[in-house]
Design a protein around this motif. Structure first.
Motif, PDB file in Angstrom:
ATOM      1  N   LEU A   8       0.836  -1.202   0.000  1.00 22.74           N
ATOM      2  CA  LEU A   8       0.000   0.000   0.000  1.00 22.74           C
ATOM      3  C   LEU A   8       0.869   1.250   0.000  1.00 22.74           C
ATOM      4  N   VAL A   9       2.158   1.093   0.271  1.00 18.63           N
ATOM      5  CA  VAL A   9       2.991   2.276   0.497  1.00 18.63           C
ATOM      6  C   VAL A   9       3.979   2.594  -0.623  1.00 18.63           C
ATOM      7  N   LEU A  10       4.306   1.599  -1.450  1.00 17.37           N
ATOM      8  CA  LEU A  10       5.336   1.875  -2.467  1.00 17.37           C
ATOM      9  C   LEU A  10       4.890   2.997  -3.405  1.00 17.37           C
ATOM     10  N   ASN A  11       5.826   3.884  -3.681  1.00 18.88           N
ATOM     11  CA  ASN A  11       5.603   5.059  -4.525  1.00 18.88           C
ATOM     12  C   ASN A  11       4.669   6.095  -3.889  1.00 18.88           C
ATOM     13  N   LYS A  12       4.436   5.971  -2.603  1.00 20.31           N
ATOM     14  CA  LYS A  12       3.593   6.960  -1.912  1.00 20.31           C
ATOM     15  C   LYS A  12       4.475   7.808  -0.998  1.00 20.31           C
ATOM     16  N   LYS A  13       3.965   9.017  -0.720  1.00 21.71           N
ATOM     17  CA  LYS A  13       4.623   9.875   0.285  1.00 21.71           C
ATOM     18  C   LYS A  13       4.282   9.308   1.660  1.00 21.71           C
ATOM     19  N   ILE A  14       5.317   9.131   2.481  1.00 21.87           N
ATOM     20  CA  ILE A  14       5.066   8.600   3.827  1.00 21.87           C
ATOM     21  C   ILE A  14       5.719   9.492   4.870  1.00 21.87           C
ATOM     22  N   LYS A  15       5.319   9.255   6.124  1.00 18.26           N
ATOM     23  CA  LYS A  15       5.955   9.978   7.235  1.00 18.26           C
ATOM     24  C   LYS A  15       6.457   8.951   8.225  1.00 18.26           C
ATOM     25  N   TYR A  16       7.624   9.224   8.822  1.00 25.22           N
ATOM     26  CA  TYR A  16       8.085   8.346   9.886  1.00 25.22           C
ATOM     27  C   TYR A  16       8.837   9.172  10.931  1.00 25.22           C
ATOM     28  N   LEU A  17       9.023   8.548  12.078  1.00 25.84           N
ATOM     29  CA  LEU A  17       9.707   9.252  13.175  1.00 25.84           C
ATOM     30  C   LEU A  17      11.178   8.892  13.181  1.00 25.84           C
ATOM     31  N   SER A  18      12.065   9.891  13.195  1.00 27.18           N
ATOM     32  CA  SER A  18      13.493   9.619  13.310  1.00 27.18           C
ATOM     33  C   SER A  18      14.029  10.480  14.442  1.00 27.18           C
ATOM     34  N   ASN A  19      14.495   9.850  15.511  1.00 29.27           N
ATOM     35  CA  ASN A  19      14.971  10.556  16.714  1.00 29.27           C
ATOM     36  C   ASN A  19      13.981  11.619  17.181  1.00 29.27           C
ATOM     37  N   GLY A  20      12.710  11.246  17.196  1.00 27.24           N
ATOM     38  CA  GLY A  20      11.692  12.158  17.720  1.00 27.24           C
ATOM     39  C   GLY A  20      11.211  13.199  16.711  1.00 27.24           C
ATOM     40  N   THR A  21      11.774  13.225  15.510  1.00 25.78           N
ATOM     41  CA  THR A  21      11.354  14.205  14.503  1.00 25.78           C
ATOM     42  C   THR A  21      10.558  13.505  13.397  1.00 25.78           C
ATOM     43  N   VAL A  22       9.487  14.172  12.945  1.00 24.20           N
ATOM     44  CA  VAL A  22       8.700  13.581  11.854  1.00 24.20           C
ATOM     45  C   VAL A  22       9.398  13.889  10.521  1.00 24.20           C
ATOM     46  N   VAL A  23       9.682  12.856   9.764  1.00 24.46           N
ATOM     47  CA  VAL A  23      10.360  13.023   8.471  1.00 24.46           C
ATOM     48  C   VAL A  23       9.402  12.608   7.351  1.00 24.46           C
ATOM     49  N   THR A  24       9.387  13.381   6.285  1.00 25.40           N
ATOM     50  CA  THR A  24       8.558  13.030   5.129  1.00 25.40           C
ATOM     51  C   THR A  24       9.468  12.515   4.019  1.00 25.40           C
ATOM     52  N   ALA A  25       9.052  11.453   3.359  1.00 25.70           N
ATOM     53  CA  ALA A  25       9.864  10.875   2.281  1.00 25.70           C
ATOM     54  C   ALA A  25       8.950  10.090   1.344  1.00 25.70           C
ATOM     55  N   THR A  26       9.536   9.543   0.266  1.00 25.43           N
ATOM     56  CA  THR A  26       8.745   8.684  -0.626  1.00 25.43           C
ATOM     57  C   THR A  26       9.246   7.257  -0.481  1.00 25.43           C
ATOM     58  N   ALA A  27       8.301   6.305  -0.311  1.00 27.59           N
ATOM     59  CA  ALA A  27       8.692   4.881  -0.221  1.00 27.59           C
ATOM     60  C   ALA A  27       9.031   4.417  -1.629  1.00 27.59           C
ATOM     61  N   VAL A  28      10.276   3.940  -1.828  1.00 35.65           N
ATOM     62  CA  VAL A  28      10.659   3.592  -3.200  1.00 35.65           C
ATOM     63  C   VAL A  28      10.875   2.091  -3.426  1.00 35.65           C
ATOM     64  N   ASP A  29      11.214   1.348  -2.372  1.00 35.49           N
ATOM     65  CA  ASP A  29      11.465  -0.080  -2.606  1.00 35.49           C
ATOM     66  C   ASP A  29      11.444  -0.852  -1.284  1.00 35.49           C
ATOM     67  N   ILE A  30      11.370  -2.163  -1.397  1.00 33.13           N
ATOM     68  CA  ILE A  30      11.524  -3.042  -0.222  1.00 33.13           C
ATOM     69  C   ILE A  30      12.639  -4.017  -0.587  1.00 33.13           C
ATOM     70  N   ASN A  31      13.682  -4.085   0.244  1.00 36.93           N
ATOM     71  CA  ASN A  31      14.828  -4.921  -0.129  1.00 36.93           C
ATOM     72  C   ASN A  31      14.652  -6.383   0.292  1.00 36.93           C
ATOM     73  N   GLU A  32      15.683  -7.196   0.014  1.00 46.05           N
ATOM     74  CA  GLU A  32      15.543  -8.650   0.251  1.00 46.05           C
ATOM     75  C   GLU A  32      15.411  -9.008   1.735  1.00 46.05           C
ATOM     76  N   LYS A  33      15.741  -8.049   2.612  1.00 42.45           N
ATOM     77  CA  LYS A  33      15.585  -8.323   4.058  1.00 42.45           C
ATOM     78  C   LYS A  33      14.228  -7.865   4.569  1.00 42.45           C
ATOM     79  N   GLY A  34      13.436  -7.255   3.676  1.00 42.59           N
ATOM     80  CA  GLY A  34      12.127  -6.763   4.093  1.00 42.59           C
ATOM     81  C   GLY A  34      12.194  -5.329   4.607  1.00 42.59           C
ATOM     82  N   ASN A  35      13.350  -4.671   4.459  1.00 45.98           N
ATOM     83  CA  ASN A  35      13.474  -3.260   4.891  1.00 45.98           C
ATOM     84  C   ASN A  35      12.857  -2.331   3.848  1.00 45.98           C
ATOM     85  N   LEU A  36      12.355  -1.185   4.329  1.00 46.88           N
ATOM     86  CA  LEU A  36      11.744  -0.215   3.414  1.00 46.88           C
ATOM     87  C   LEU A  36      12.766   0.848   3.021  1.00 46.88           C
TER      88      LEU A  36
END
Ligand code: BTN
Length: 321
Positions: free
Chosen positions: A271-299
């Motif tokens: 549901l997330v690939l190629n979409k704009k997403i938000k995540y928390l990094s060290n308490g800060t909200v970061v906006t980015a685009t989900a571009v791929d999922i690697n062989e370990k299942g990482n985004l």
């Protein structure tokens, strides 16, 4: 197979139709009194069985009981020997599964299934709403060689197993919000909590508890969940069949966990690939685009400067606007 199990099979095969006690007796080569006793025993277990005065029986359409016999009947032959434990009520199937591991009272495939949970656990210390009779709450223990760093792959295959069951048994279209939430029609219908019991020194995993919660037919949610949570289907799907379908797929995928096709299938359901997403990094909200999922299942996400970052776990939300 016990008479009761054989009778269950016959009633299941003839769903919607009455079958006479005489025909059952003939098929099982037992007396009509023995048939009647087996019917009574199933009713004592909680099955609703309609009966006619002349001794015909059929499963009532109201039947919604969780049954280890029915789950096992729908498991592939190689998994039929796995231990399935059914609970009417439990605090948390994950909690009790971890207790079994601590006491060394488990095997690969030991599975706990509950009709309701009074203290269902979600990720990040949240709770998981688990009302009785409408959902699926199960924890299965996988005992397999796995590196601690590959634990995300277990969540990946569990999500796939649930999506395959949804696709096979309902008309609903499942989508996965990385890494462990399944959505239908924009609402969360399933969450997965994977917990590893590991050997710190060797960095290997002794056993993994895969906790799967599905709102199969749950319609009434508490106020705070109403906007976000939904159910898989309004169709009359048997929870036992659904559970067996999840387990068949999960065990099969676990046997082949490093197969590259797994990530390909997972990406197609994302549901997330190629979409704009938000995540928390060290308490800060970061906006980015989900571009791929690697062989370990990482985004893999790309920020506005074109830098790629790898997210290993944690939670993301999809940015609307
Ligand atoms: C999440 O959405 O954060 C994960 C929810 C996982 C819920 C399941 S229900 C069965 C198992 N037992 C629990 O206590 N939790 C998991």
């Amino acid at each position: 197979m016990k008479t009761k199990e054989q009778l269950l099979n016959i009633l299941n095969k003839n769903k919607g139709e009455f079958i006479s006690g005489q025909d059952i007796a003939k098929e099982l080569q037992i007396s009509r009194t023995a048939v009647w006793k087996a019917v009574r025993s199933l009713k004592n277990d909680g099955y609703s069985i309609d009966s006619l005065q002349n001794g015909g029986y059929k499963f009532s359409s109201k039947n919604n009981i969780l049954s280890d016999i029915e789950i096992r009947n729908n498991l592939s032959d190689e998994y039929k020997k796995f231990d399935i434990k059914i609970f009417k009520t439990i605090d948390s199937t994950n909690k009790q599964a971890k207790k079994l591991i601590a006491e060394n009272l488990f095997n690969n495939g030991t599975t706990l299934v509950a009709d309701e949970q009074t203290d269902g656990k979600g990720r990040f210390g949240r709770s998981f709403f688990s009302p009785k009779s409408t959902g699926i709450y199960l924890s299965t223990i996988l005992k397999m060689p796995l590196r601690l760093q590959d634990i995300s792959l277990i969540t990946i295959i569990s999500a796939l197993a649930v999506c395959r069951a949804v696709k096979k048994l309902t008309d609903s279209v499942p989508e996965i919000k990385w890494i462990n939430d399944i959505y239908v029609n924009g609402k969360k219908v399933c969450g997965i909590l994977t917990e590893a019991v590991s050997n710190f020194e060797t960095q290997t995993v002794d056993a993994v508890v895969v906790g799967i919660g599905v709102n199969l037919k749950t319609k009434l949610f508490p106020e705070e969940l109403r906007k976000k949570a939904g159910c898989v289907t309004k169709e009359n799907v048997s929870r036992n069949v659904f559970i067996a379908e999840i387990l068949n797929n999960l065990f099969r995928l676990a046997g082949n966990i490093y197969d590259k096709k797994i990530i390909e299938e997972y990406k197609k359901l994302s549901l997330v690939l190629n979409k704009k997403i938000k995540y928390l990094s060290n308490g800060t909200v970061v906006t980015a685009t989900a571009v791929d999922i690697n062989e370990k299942g990482n985004l893999l996400v790309k920020d506005s400067f074109g830098n790629i970052k790898i997210l290993e776990s944690g939670e993301i939300s999809i940015k609307i606007s």
